[in-house]
Design a protein around this motif. Sequence first.
Motif, short mmCIF file in Angstrom:
data_model
loop_
_atom_site.label_atom_id
_atom_site.label_comp_id
_atom_site.label_asym_id
_atom_site.label_seq_id
_atom_site.Cartn_x
_atom_site.Cartn_y
_atom_site.Cartn_z
N ASP A 197 29.05 65.33 42.91
CA ASP A 197 30.16 64.52 43.45
C ASP A 197 30.74 63.63 42.36
O ASP A 197 30.04 63.17 41.47
CB ASP A 197 29.67 63.62 44.59
CG ASP A 197 29.52 64.36 45.90
OD1 ASP A 197 29.98 65.50 45.99
OD2 ASP A 197 28.91 63.77 46.82
N LYS A 198 32.04 63.38 42.47
CA LYS A 198 32.70 62.41 41.59
C LYS A 198 32.65 61.06 42.29
O LYS A 198 32.94 60.96 43.49
CB LYS A 198 34.15 62.81 41.34
CG LYS A 198 34.33 64.12 40.64
CD LYS A 198 34.26 63.91 39.17
CE LYS A 198 34.60 65.24 38.48
NZ LYS A 198 34.65 65.11 37.07
N VAL A 199 32.26 60.01 41.56
CA VAL A 199 32.13 58.69 42.14
C VAL A 199 32.78 57.64 41.24
O VAL A 199 32.99 57.87 40.05
CB VAL A 199 30.64 58.32 42.36
CG1 VAL A 199 30.01 59.18 43.42
CG2 VAL A 199 29.87 58.38 41.07
N LEU A 200 33.10 56.50 41.86
CA LEU A 200 33.58 55.34 41.12
C LEU A 200 32.50 54.28 41.15
O LEU A 200 31.80 54.12 42.15
CB LEU A 200 34.87 54.79 41.76
CG LEU A 200 36.08 55.69 41.71
CD1 LEU A 200 37.22 55.06 42.48
CD2 LEU A 200 36.50 55.95 40.28
N LEU A 201 32.37 53.52 40.06
CA LEU A 201 31.35 52.49 39.92
C LEU A 201 32.00 51.12 40.02
O LEU A 201 33.00 50.85 39.35
CB LEU A 201 30.63 52.63 38.58
CG LEU A 201 29.63 51.55 38.19
CD1 LEU A 201 28.45 51.56 39.15
CD2 LEU A 201 29.16 51.76 36.77
N PHE A 202 31.43 50.24 40.88
CA PHE A 202 31.95 48.89 41.02
C PHE A 202 31.66 48.11 39.76
O PHE A 202 30.52 48.06 39.29
CB PHE A 202 31.33 48.19 42.23
CG PHE A 202 31.86 46.81 42.46
CD1 PHE A 202 33.13 46.62 42.97
CD2 PHE A 202 31.10 45.70 42.15
CE1 PHE A 202 33.62 45.35 43.19
CE2 PHE A 202 31.58 44.43 42.36
CZ PHE A 202 32.85 44.25 42.87
N ASN A 203 32.68 47.48 39.20
CA ASN A 203 32.54 46.71 37.97
C ASN A 203 32.11 45.29 38.32
O ASN A 203 32.92 44.46 38.68
CB ASN A 203 33.86 46.72 37.21
CG ASN A 203 33.74 46.12 35.84
OD1 ASN A 203 32.67 45.68 35.43
ND2 ASN A 203 34.83 46.10 35.12
N SER A 204 30.80 45.01 38.20
CA SER A 204 30.28 43.70 38.59
C SER A 204 30.66 42.61 37.61
O SER A 204 30.60 41.44 37.92
CB SER A 204 28.77 43.76 38.73
OG SER A 204 28.18 44.10 37.49
N ARG A 205 31.08 42.97 36.41
CA ARG A 205 31.48 41.97 35.41
C ARG A 205 32.95 41.61 35.55
O ARG A 205 33.48 40.90 34.72
CB ARG A 205 31.20 42.48 34.01
CG ARG A 205 29.72 42.68 33.77
CD ARG A 205 29.45 43.09 32.38
NE ARG A 205 28.03 43.31 32.23
CZ ARG A 205 27.44 43.46 31.08
NH1 ARG A 205 28.15 43.42 29.97
NH2 ARG A 205 26.15 43.66 31.02
N PHE A 206 33.57 42.10 36.58
CA PHE A 206 34.99 41.81 36.80
C PHE A 206 35.23 40.32 36.93
O PHE A 206 36.27 39.81 36.54
CB PHE A 206 35.45 42.54 38.07
CG PHE A 206 36.87 42.29 38.44
CD1 PHE A 206 37.18 41.46 39.50
CD2 PHE A 206 37.90 42.84 37.72
CE1 PHE A 206 38.47 41.21 39.85
CE2 PHE A 206 39.20 42.59 38.06
CZ PHE A 206 39.49 41.78 39.12
N LYS A 207 34.27 39.59 37.46
CA LYS A 207 34.44 38.16 37.68
C LYS A 207 34.50 37.39 36.36
O LYS A 207 35.05 36.32 36.30
CB LYS A 207 33.31 37.62 38.54
CG LYS A 207 33.33 38.21 39.93
CD LYS A 207 32.11 37.83 40.71
CE LYS A 207 32.13 38.57 42.03
NZ LYS A 207 30.88 38.57 42.71
N LEU A 208 33.91 37.97 35.30
CA LEU A 208 33.94 37.30 34.01
C LEU A 208 35.31 37.38 33.35
O LEU A 208 35.72 36.48 32.64
CB LEU A 208 32.88 37.89 33.08
CG LEU A 208 31.43 37.72 33.53
CD1 LEU A 208 30.50 38.43 32.55
CD2 LEU A 208 31.06 36.25 33.62
N PHE A 209 36.00 38.49 33.59
CA PHE A 209 37.32 38.69 33.01
C PHE A 209 38.32 38.94 34.13
O PHE A 209 38.70 40.07 34.39
CB PHE A 209 37.31 39.89 32.05
CG PHE A 209 36.26 39.78 30.99
CD1 PHE A 209 36.40 38.90 29.94
CD2 PHE A 209 35.11 40.54 31.06
CE1 PHE A 209 35.44 38.80 28.96
CE2 PHE A 209 34.13 40.45 30.09
CZ PHE A 209 34.30 39.57 29.04
N PRO A 210 38.73 37.90 34.81
CA PRO A 210 39.59 38.10 35.97
C PRO A 210 40.99 38.57 35.58
O PRO A 210 41.52 38.20 34.54
CB PRO A 210 39.65 36.71 36.61
CG PRO A 210 39.39 35.77 35.50
CD PRO A 210 38.48 36.49 34.55
#
Length: 141
Positions: A65-78
């Motif tokens: 399956d093709k999947v997308l990964l949630f970027n947990s570091r998104f909060k550091l670079f809004p």
Amino acid sequence: MEQKAYWAIKELNFDATLFGEKRLLQLNELDEFRLQAYESSCLYKEKTKRWHGKMILKKYFKIGDKVLLFNSRFKLFPGKLRSKWSGPYTVTNITKLGSIGVMTTNGEKFKVNGHRLKIYHENAINGVVEEVFLELPSLEN
């Protein structure tokens, strides 16, 4: 010192035995209140745990399956329009405990918690797509 304390109690019309019994009753009430608060907190924790468990959605993935990964570091670079998901990645391994092995397009493999993934739908079109070409308004009326 003892005589002064006894004199003060006698002066204020306190009975030492009655005062001792009253103090024991207060301590028992305090203990009951503490136990009741403990039971309330246990019930509250159980209730929130059940509610949280109901809100978690089960996700099922298959190898390939093709999947997308949630970027947990998104909060550091809004960034207002920056995507929170990275990928797509390919599922290579699935374990019983919820850990999922994924592979990048470069061939790098790593493991991720299954709750951080979602299915990637290639070439998916949401609803009917209609193109509208805008024209400049004419000045002639």
